[in-house]
Enzyme design. Structure first.
Site, short mmCIF file in Angstrom:
data_model
loop_
_atom_site.label_atom_id
_atom_site.label_comp_id
_atom_site.label_asym_id
_atom_site.label_seq_id
_atom_site.Cartn_x
_atom_site.Cartn_y
_atom_site.Cartn_z
N SER B 167 79.46 82.76 42.80
CA SER B 167 80.65 83.62 42.71
C SER B 167 81.14 83.96 44.12
O SER B 167 81.38 83.05 44.91
CB SER B 167 80.31 84.88 41.89
OG SER B 167 81.48 85.58 41.55
N ARG B 237 83.99 98.80 36.37
CA ARG B 237 82.85 97.94 36.09
C ARG B 237 82.94 97.35 34.68
O ARG B 237 82.65 96.19 34.45
CB ARG B 237 81.56 98.73 36.23
CG ARG B 237 80.30 97.98 35.83
CD ARG B 237 80.11 96.73 36.66
NE ARG B 237 78.78 96.16 36.44
CZ ARG B 237 78.35 95.07 37.06
NH1 ARG B 237 79.13 94.42 37.92
NH2 ARG B 237 77.14 94.60 36.84
N ASP B 333 82.39 79.31 31.89
CA ASP B 333 82.86 80.25 32.91
C ASP B 333 84.38 80.19 32.98
O ASP B 333 84.95 79.24 33.50
CB ASP B 333 82.24 79.88 34.26
CG ASP B 333 82.63 80.84 35.38
OD1 ASP B 333 83.48 81.73 35.16
OD2 ASP B 333 82.07 80.70 36.48
N HIS B 366 80.47 83.33 33.30
CA HIS B 366 80.35 83.35 34.76
C HIS B 366 78.98 83.82 35.21
O HIS B 366 78.44 83.35 36.22
CB HIS B 366 81.44 84.28 35.33
CG HIS B 366 81.48 84.33 36.81
ND1 HIS B 366 81.68 83.20 37.59
CD2 HIS B 366 81.34 85.36 37.70
CE1 HIS B 366 81.68 83.55 38.88
NE2 HIS B 366 81.47 84.84 38.96
N ASP B 367 78.40 84.76 34.48
CA ASP B 367 77.10 85.32 34.85
C ASP B 367 75.96 84.31 34.76
O ASP B 367 74.83 84.63 35.15
CB ASP B 367 76.77 86.52 33.95
CG ASP B 367 77.12 87.85 34.61
OD1 ASP B 367 77.53 87.83 35.79
OD2 ASP B 367 76.96 88.89 33.96
#
Lengths: 402, 402
Positions: B167, B237, B333, B366-367
């Protein structure tokens, strides 16, 4: 008793400086005509604000209900009195348009829980004389459709020629077909889903938390306290707005273009055009929408799971349906992706329903249903005309003005 | 002068009840050793907090810089003293792990603008004696990498065996390879991009607006005023967290499952598990992260456009590079999609670079780069071992403890 009036009765109209147009029609239902809600509460009195376009024919067979999306309203094809802008579906509804008001009688009502005349959290609670706020029972998509069905009955219409809508409007279309199959001759759910996914719920929860985090939200009592949680609502709108556009459309429209200057500022002002666009979306939204309504309407969408109502079987929702369906999705819509529309179509197929399905190639994302997408217009025009022929009402082309 | 100390000097460490571990190493650079920033400002004094794992070999040829993501930190493979949790890349970095600390000397530094010891907006501004707040110049990915390069120089290391990160960490990897091609033997940008897209910028802008909408943000001066914009930071967040997960992973993990009860509550408490999960993510994040740092680090990502630095040509960023690249993306992602990694690979190909590219099949979004994805580990293990052989340093397997 039920009665018609043109004077809206919401506290929000008083609290905000924006006056709601007295032109919006209003059906009012008294204490003796409660609306039974999914929560178990009987809501009374209650009212529903609506607009109509075109003329109901003598047989009352040409009525089309247009269902609006989360932040939409009853002004589908006429000037929105709050914003002064043309109706949100002016490209779709009107004389000579795909939903041709030379031939069809279009009804568009503000949803239950909304903020443009229909009973919502800004409406005065008769029990207290203050706005409901969070004392309004949480409403569902089925409750919204129940209210519309009562309006349609109030207007003396037995069956609808069609029910049409995109996004949350498409959810209502599916609910109409499931709840009142005998009343719905044709149905067009666009960019919709038969359930809200966890990702959808997650984005809505972010928006709700943004509103509730605003100290001016006051536990939902901001109208009584003379304030409005505009910052929180603006953030909620910004977060949602990003999900309505595709990566491609954002790239084409904004890319990494800078805002009114040649160089980066090395600061936190809006450097990029996408930033000032989003801020503008947030700021203008708060002038036309009520924060508590945003909570209620997003909650209604989150709760929507049509299969759950039918023992977990989506085909059961459409058992022995006679309705003709046209299901439509957009390739770049990642919020209500084609896979959700396919799920609807598979259920309709399993129920042996009459269904056509079109995935339209568009790079405009979820918002495509609101935009100038010729393939969508042509598809709907064709489907509607075919359905009109089947229904035995004059087809567009015979006297259309376009 | 530059000096090492183990005592962090950020005001945030004082303002928050969380103490930063005195175990974090700190390199301090005085007034005579300013850091030249892209904004044109010379930052001095400044400091960088870092952790190391493994042992630097005699030739100093086995150093690996691990670059962390937006909300990451220097505790890649050791317990984070603020959260008490194991390092964010403990699966990747350690004895016998893909980045094998039996063989490599791993350096991981808190980014410039961060809040765990490196100079950031919570650091005391020597000019005022108060925290910088928004008086800290906006920093860029290149500034972060400049700071890391100074640290590497400070440690007496001429060339890095590898620079690796996911990232925003991957952005730093690309910047390292472009800015210091002679110092980077191999580079592994994972789930990264050579630019931040307008959609990425849009999501970040939502987060920043959520923070700035919090009245406790106080124009960035909240530390001096004894408050913290925890609600705004939590919303930021939550909004970001949704983008780190795929629709599939959310569906599998949560679906429409209800939270600790059998029925819908018809209210605004967390009915769905995804809601309570998100709320938890927001609430715990504010205990470990500084709101102004969130503004600065997201801004650095927004500003990142490597091609722009090279006259609009991404291949030019890698002209005549000798670095060996391994570019990696994940199928699900959608925040840093494979298309952005392909763009990097195409530029590397155009620059005749040594590059391997792997799109890993994963439904984790994405994580995925932070999670247990065996194909990622095996790919990196293989790439690193091949690079070690090419570099002439002992390959893992010769004495590994795994």
């Amino acid at each position: 008793m039920s009665s018609d009036t043109t004077i809206p009765q919401t506290a929000e109209a008083v609290a905000s400086s924006e006056a709601i147009s007295p032109s919006s029609k209003l059906a009012m239902f008294g204490a003796d005509q409660p609306l039974e809600l999914d929560s178990g509460v009987e809501l009374a009195p209650w009212q529903i604000a609506y607009e109509t376009y075109g003329t109901l024919n003598a047989d009352k067979t040409n009525a089309v209900v247009v269902c609006h999306a989360l932040t939409g309203d009853q002004y589908a094809a006429s000037t929105n009195p709050v914003t002064g802008k043309q109706g949100w579906w002016s490209l779709m509804v009107g004389p000579g348009k795909p939903i041709d008001t030379n031939h069809y009688f279009v009804i568009c009502a503000n949803v239950l829980g909304g903020c443009l005349g229909t009973t919502g959290p800004a409406t005065l609670d008769p029990a207290t004389g203050s706005p409901y706020g969070l004392n309004l029972p949480v409403v569902t998509i089925r409750d919204m459709v129940r209210a519309q069905a009562r309006l349609v009955e109030h207007l003396g219409i037995q069956t609808l020629f069609s029910v049409i809508g995109g996004s949350m409007g498409g959810m209502q279309v599916l609910q109409w077909a499931a709840s009142y199959p005998e009343k719905v001759f044709s149905a067009v759910p666009i960019a919709a889903a038969a359930r809200h996914t966890s990702q959808n719920i997650a984005f809505h929860e972010v928006g709700r938390q943004a509103i509730m985090a605003d100290p001016d939200w006051r536990g939902g009592n901001y109208i009584s306290e003379g304030v409005r949680p505009t910052k929180g609502l603006a953030v909620a709108r910004m977060a949602a707005h990003v999900t309505y556009m595709s990566d491609e459309s954002l790239h084409q429209k904004f890319g990494r273009n800078l805002q009114d200057r040649e160089n980066l500022t090395f600061g936190f002002d809006a450097d990029f055009q996408i930033e000032s666009y989003l801020r503008h979306q947030g700021m203008t939204f708060v002038d036309r929408f009520d924060a508590n309504s945003y909570l209620y309407v997003t909650r209604a969408m989150d709760y929507f799971d049509l299969a759950h109502e039918f023992g977990g079987s989506l085909p059961a929702a459409f058992k022995e349906t006679k309705t003709r369906f046209c299901v439509m999705s957009f390739t770049s819509d990642w919020l209500f992706p084609t896979s959700e529309s396919r799920r609807i179509v598979q259920a309709l197929n399993a129920a042996a329903a009459n269904v056509s399905f079109v995935e339209i190639d568009s790079d405009r994302g979820h918002d495509a249903f609101l935009l100038d997408v010729p393939e969508m217009f042509e598809t709907i025009r064709g489907f509607i005309t075919g359905a009109a022929n089947a229904r035995g009402i004059p087809a567009p082309g015979e006297g259309a003005t376009s």
